[in-house]
Design a protein around this motif. Structure first.
Motif, PDB file in Angstrom:
ATOM      1  N   ARG A 111       0.777  -1.081   0.087  1.00 53.62           N
ATOM      2  CA  ARG A 111      -0.017   0.063   0.060  1.00 53.62           C
ATOM      3  C   ARG A 111       0.841   1.161  -0.044  1.00 53.62           C
ATOM      4  N   ARG A 112       1.926   1.207   0.969  1.00 56.34           N
ATOM      5  CA  ARG A 112       2.736   2.635   0.928  1.00 56.34           C
ATOM      6  C   ARG A 112       3.492   2.692  -0.341  1.00 56.34           C
ATOM      7  N   ASP A 200       3.702   7.244   5.699  1.00 56.14           N
ATOM      8  CA  ASP A 200       3.259   6.169   4.866  1.00 56.14           C
ATOM      9  C   ASP A 200       1.765   5.964   5.582  1.00 56.14           C
ATOM     10  N   SER A 201       1.407   6.265   6.848  1.00 55.72           N
ATOM     11  CA  SER A 201       0.133   5.966   7.405  1.00 55.72           C
ATOM     12  C   SER A 201      -0.858   7.060   6.855  1.00 55.72           C
ATOM     13  N   TYR A 390     -13.328  -1.608  12.714  1.00 55.28           N
ATOM     14  CA  TYR A 390     -12.670  -1.963  11.642  1.00 55.28           C
ATOM     15  C   TYR A 390     -11.497  -0.859  11.506  1.00 55.28           C
ATOM     16  N   THR A 391     -10.429  -1.026  11.347  1.00 55.70           N
ATOM     17  CA  THR A 391      -9.195  -0.518  10.943  1.00 55.70           C
ATOM     18  C   THR A 391      -8.751  -0.854   9.601  1.00 55.70           C
ATOM     19  N   PHE A 392      -7.647   0.308   9.399  1.00 53.85           N
ATOM     20  CA  PHE A 392      -6.977  -0.137   7.796  1.00 53.85           C
ATOM     21  C   PHE A 392      -5.604  -0.407   8.286  1.00 53.85           C
ATOM     22  N   ALA A 393      -4.959  -1.705   7.959  1.00 46.35           N
ATOM     23  CA  ALA A 393      -3.863  -1.960   8.366  1.00 46.35           C
ATOM     24  C   ALA A 393      -2.682  -1.271   7.753  1.00 46.35           C
ATOM     25  N   GLY A 394      -2.034  -0.291   8.500  1.00 47.38           N
ATOM     26  CA  GLY A 394      -1.189   0.776   8.249  1.00 47.38           C
ATOM     27  C   GLY A 394      -1.388   2.124   8.701  1.00 47.38           C
TER      28      GLY A 394
END
Length: 940
Positions: A111-112, A200-201, A390-394
């Motif tokens: 993703r990053r 990155d986040s 629910y989160t986003f990984a990152g």
């Protein structure tokens, strides 16, 4: 569900099948994997069971992390879902970074690299064009500005703590110790992941905004349609929103002209939405369309005159760039929606609110969502969070979920925050008014794994970056574009720039933390004002019994002549954005008298609202069905339970079937085989269950109606790639047949072609039903298939074609037909699972699952009617929050907590998701402890 590493990971059988063979099949898969790799398959590398399992996370015992101020408990349940307990905010978010990296670092790393335009560093030269496009958008650059200039000190502190946790996980690990995918990448290059940074986040919010960016695709399509259709025809394909039938979100209150604010009660709008609507937000605007041939009532005529070919080339090239972007970015915003609704305690069994949410996104493996709880042992000024969801990984924090006081959900508002601009290029600048303004430029270097670096130059106008610089087809801009006669000399043609709110630094990351710790409606509203991009519908409920809705976002205002429906002339200052809608003017509701609020991508507010939020709402098929389901439950004092909310999420009813089936049953079909299929529709209740033969036949008829009446009349740029037709020549030099027709082949991917069969097409067909002799109902004879001169003849032809299409796909015996055999979900790993060698795809991918549901139903397992029946987007998760007892809330994810192939939690929720089941969602410390199967202590 099985929890051993091999049995839960195979995921090869369809939903609903028994798990009795899973363990044996899983063991065989791992055995085959190891033997094949030892035998030299997949580039001759040596993989063993230890290689496959090397990256599995430690979930029990203790681990020492430098930088923690105190111990942190990580409790995982039987599905591997973690609940984190800490005594300070920094420890909480550091642990979140560590735990997410344990399960999902490869996904985070991809993703990053995507958001920063550095995919080529991982995957080589094949990603250079994608990197160039993403660098042109500049997500990473804007994220740096946000971090440095916009975000609060507290948010920066949390982002730094999160990054520290991720890097603590990475310390001392080789790629193969992090994920199986790195072992596969190691065959071709020596890539090693670098340290995580706070930027990155933040950058991932840009990808989220891109998924939910509004009507950019519709802008492109309307402009491309001018090559073959006239303004009236294009207007037919973009009807106004049906306010009289499908209610908007906000139904009580309205905009008050006296105060210049939106009032939850009163206001100058009555909220009832009578009539079909012809004002703001209807899709029938004038302005830009009238000057640029956008298919509105004042349009300039069809492309038969030949003046739009160059511009078509530009937009076709842009569309191809969008199609090629990694699927991790979503289905490029097209067709994506969501459901959420909230019901007050007046209508629930418990006497407290219930809140449901299921965002619709492209299917991905692992799921875009990561379930998690973040708990301060004692909520105080030192440690302020007790939140789960629910989160986003990152990314630190929770995107959708609840804390100890409130719950919230999100759906895409569809507000138009993107505009394409034509730019007159002259030398090293562009025309603005009567002057030539120099570009803002920057040069960037794209590093390429296994190859030479590439340099690109990015050019920007006052309207944004030039997207037309990022495609071979767009480098030479169109020589002719459909513009007004007063436009500047075309010269070498016009370029295309993008104006988008997400390219301005914002504060959405601040909003995430503010919402996570909100205690009441006032806190929530104040926090939501920071949620600038993407603009979302936010629904709310709290433990005190209140419910609400608010529309936040940085939403542009435009001059009267510019409605955002088609590309605008960048050289004309009258088409610039004029400002932003003030937060006090944006629609909201709080404790409406009806006792519930539904958001499902329909119009937000009625046509009396003074600002044009978009010309392209969803058309309300899902939202009105949810409204009707709630009304049917609460009439005569009925009460709604948590399971009732779950059942509503699974509703498969087809509104277009209700409209068409009565007419289809009237048609006299002489062929006994077609008549046999027609009989399937007799007595059908319009529900699209996976085992329904009627649903299979109807959806095939629907697909063929769309193909015959609209698809064959659309320009090649919108039709499915490789599907060829003999058509009347328009701006073409190809050889003609004896009848004077030329062969044109479609150019768009099957998942994004038109007509896609969504609820816009429901509305198109609904409005044409009474005009039985409309030109849209005509189709020529093709081979042995009869032609059609009116509606019923075309319907008959569609029924014949559907019968033989399903005979080819499902067999001659209609007793063996069912919708699930056509409507299947495959879960592909979003990188090597899509483009890796065949054996690696086999290792990483899962499926198929045979699904019910369909396009524009509440159970929105979307499919594109132009391209086929396969599932292209899904309810990416489902949740129901019970505000009376939070431990009685329920949730499910599309896949599982783990991103590691062959881990027990890779796809251990998918079977239950496909069956419509929800898992228990523990929140209180006791409930979490009771559900704990693995306990890890992170020690300073």
């Amino acid at each position: 569900m099985p929890t051993d590493t091999t049995a839960a990971s195979t995921g090869q059988q369809a939903a609903g099948t028994s798990g009795r063979k899973k363990g044996r099949k899983g063991r065989l898969v791992v055995l085959v994997l190891v033997l094949a790799l030892i035998g030299g398959v997949a580039y001759g590398a040596y993989w063993s069971v230890s290689t496959v399992r090397a990256s599995f996370p430690q979930t029990e015992g203790s681990i020492t992390l430098e930088g923690l101020s105190g111990p942190v408990d990580v409790r995982r349940d039987g599905y591997g879902i973690p609940q984190i307990y800490a005594s300070s905010d920094e420890d909480l978010f550091m642990a979140q970074g560590y735990v997410q990296a344990q399960d999902r670092f490869y996904e985070m790393d991809v993703r990053r690299h995507m958001t920063s335009g550095r995919l080529s560093e991982m995957f080589g030269a094949g990603q250079v064009d994608n990197d160039a496009f993403l660098r042109t958008l500049g997500w990473d650059r804007v994220a740096k500005q946000e971090y440095e200039e916009k975000l609060s000190p507290a948010t920066k502190k949390y982002l730094q703590a999160y990054a520290k946790g991720v890097n603590a996980y990475l310390e001392g690990k080789d790629g193969k110790d992090i994920s199986l995918e790195y072992a596969a990448l190691g065959f071709e290059n020596d890539y090693a992941p670098g340290e995580w940074t706070p930027v990155d986040s933040v950058a991932w919010l840009k990808a989220m905004a891109w998924d939910l960016r509004g009507n950019m695709q519709d802008e492109i399509d309307r402009a491309l349609l001018t090559s073959r259709l006239g303004p009236k025809q294009i207007a037919d394909l973009y009807p106004s929103y049906p306010y009289g039938r499908n209610k908007p979100i906000v139904q009580e209150g309205g905009y008050d002209e006296g105060s210049g604010t939106f009032e939850a009660e009163g206001g100058s709008g009555d909220g009832e939405g009578e009539g079909d609507g012809s004002g703001d937000g209807t899709g029938s605007g004038d302005g830009a369309g009238s000057e640029l041939g956008g298919g509105t009532e004042g349009g300039t005529g069809s492309g038969a005159e030949g003046d739009a070919a160059g511009f078509e080339g530009q937009l076709t090239g842009l569309q191809r760039v969008l199609e090629d972007l990694p699927t991790a970015v979503g289905v490029n915003g097209d067709g994506i929606g969501s459901n959420s609704w909230v019901v007050s305690g007046d209508h629930t069994v418990s006497g407290r609110p219930l809140l449901a949410n299921d965002p619709h996104l492209s299917a991905s493996l692992p799921s875009v969502w990561y379930q998690m709880g973040l708990h301060c042992r004692d909520v105080s000024d030192k440690c302020r969070y007790d939140v789960t969801g629910y989160t986003f990984a990152g990314m630190p924090g929770v995107i959708i979920g609840h804390n100890q006081d409130i719950a919230w959900g999100l759906t895409n508002s569809g507000v138009d925050v993107t505009d394409l601009y034509l730019e007159k290029i002259t030398g090293d600048g562009y025309q603005y008014g009567d002057k030539v303004v120099p570009f803002e430029t920057r040069e960037e270097t794209i590093k390429v794994a296994g190859g030479s670096s590439r340099k690109i130059v990015i050019r920007e106008t006052n309207n944004g970056p030039l997207l037309s610089d990022r495609s071979d087809e767009l480098v030479k801009t169109g020589k002719k574009a459909a513009v007004e006669s007063a436009a500047p000399d075309r010269g070498d043609g016009y370029a295309v720039a993008l104006r988008w709110t997400a390219l301005d630094p914002g504060r959405t990351m601040d909003a995430v933390f503010a919402i996570n710790r909100a205690k009441d409606w006032d806190d929530f509203r104040e926090a939501s004002e920071l949620f600038e991009v993407p603009s979302q519908n936010l629904v709310y409920a709290d433990t005190e019994g209140h419910i609400g809705y608010t529309l936040p976002g940085k939403i542009p205002t435009r001059a009267k002549k510019h409605d955002g429906s088609v590309p605008a002339p960048g050289w004309d200052p009258d088409y610039e954005w004029t400002g932003w809608v003030d937060q006090d003017e944006l629609p909201y509701e709080f404790d409406p008298q009806r006792g519930y609020i539904v958001t499902a991508n329909q119009a937000v507010v009625d046509e009396d609202y003074p600002y044009t939020l978009t010309t392209d709402w969803g058309y309300g098929a899902r939202s009105q069905r949810i409204n009707d389901l709630i009304q049917s439950k609460i009439k005569d004092g009925g009460k709604i339970s948590t399971d009732d909310m779950r059942q509503m999420q699974l509703d498969n009813s087809s509104s277009i079937a209700k409209l068409l089936v009565p007419e289809l049953l009237k048609i006299d079909v002489g062929d006994e085989h077609v008549r046999q299929a027609q009989k399937l529709l007799e007595g059908w209740d319009y529900t699209q269950d996976a085992d329904s033969a009627a649903a299979a036949y109807f959806n095939s008829v629907w697909r063929n109606i769309l193909k015959l009446s609209f698809g064959h009349k659309l320009p090649k740029e919108l039709r499915v790639k490789g599907q060829c037709l003999w058509v009347e020549p328009v701006n073409t030099t190809g050889p003609a047949d004896e009848a004077g027709k030329v062969r044109e082949c479609g150019q768009r991917s099957a998942s994004q072609a038109q007509p896609d069969g969504g609820d816009r097409w429901f509305e198109v067909v609904r409005r044409l039903m009474a005009d039985e002799d409309s030109e849209w109902w005509t189709t020529p004879k093709r081979g042995t298939r009869p032609g059609a001169e009116n509606r019923d003849e075309l319907f008959k032809r569609a029924m014949i074609d559907a019968r033989w299409e399903l005979t080819a796909k499902l067999g001659k015996d209609i007793d063996t037909w069912n919708w699930g055999r056509l409507h299947r979900l495959f879960l592909d790993n979003q990188t090597l699972g899509s483009d890796g060698p065949g054996f690696v795809k086999y290792v990483l991918n899962r499926g198929p699952w045979n699904l019910g549901g369909g396009e524009a139903t509440v159970n929105a397992t979307g499919w594109n009617a132009a391209g086929g029946y396969g599932v292209v987007w899904v309810p990416s998760m489902r949740m129901v929050v019970n505000l009376d007892d939070l431990d009685k809330s329920r949730w499910i994810n599309l896949t599982g907590a783990s991103g590691h192939a062959y881990n027990a939690h890779y796809v251990d929720q998918t079977d239950k998701w496909a069956e419509g089941e929800l898992l228990e969602w523990p929140f209180s410390e006791k409930a979490v402890e009771d559900a704990t199967t693995d306990h890890l202590v992170l020690k300073p």
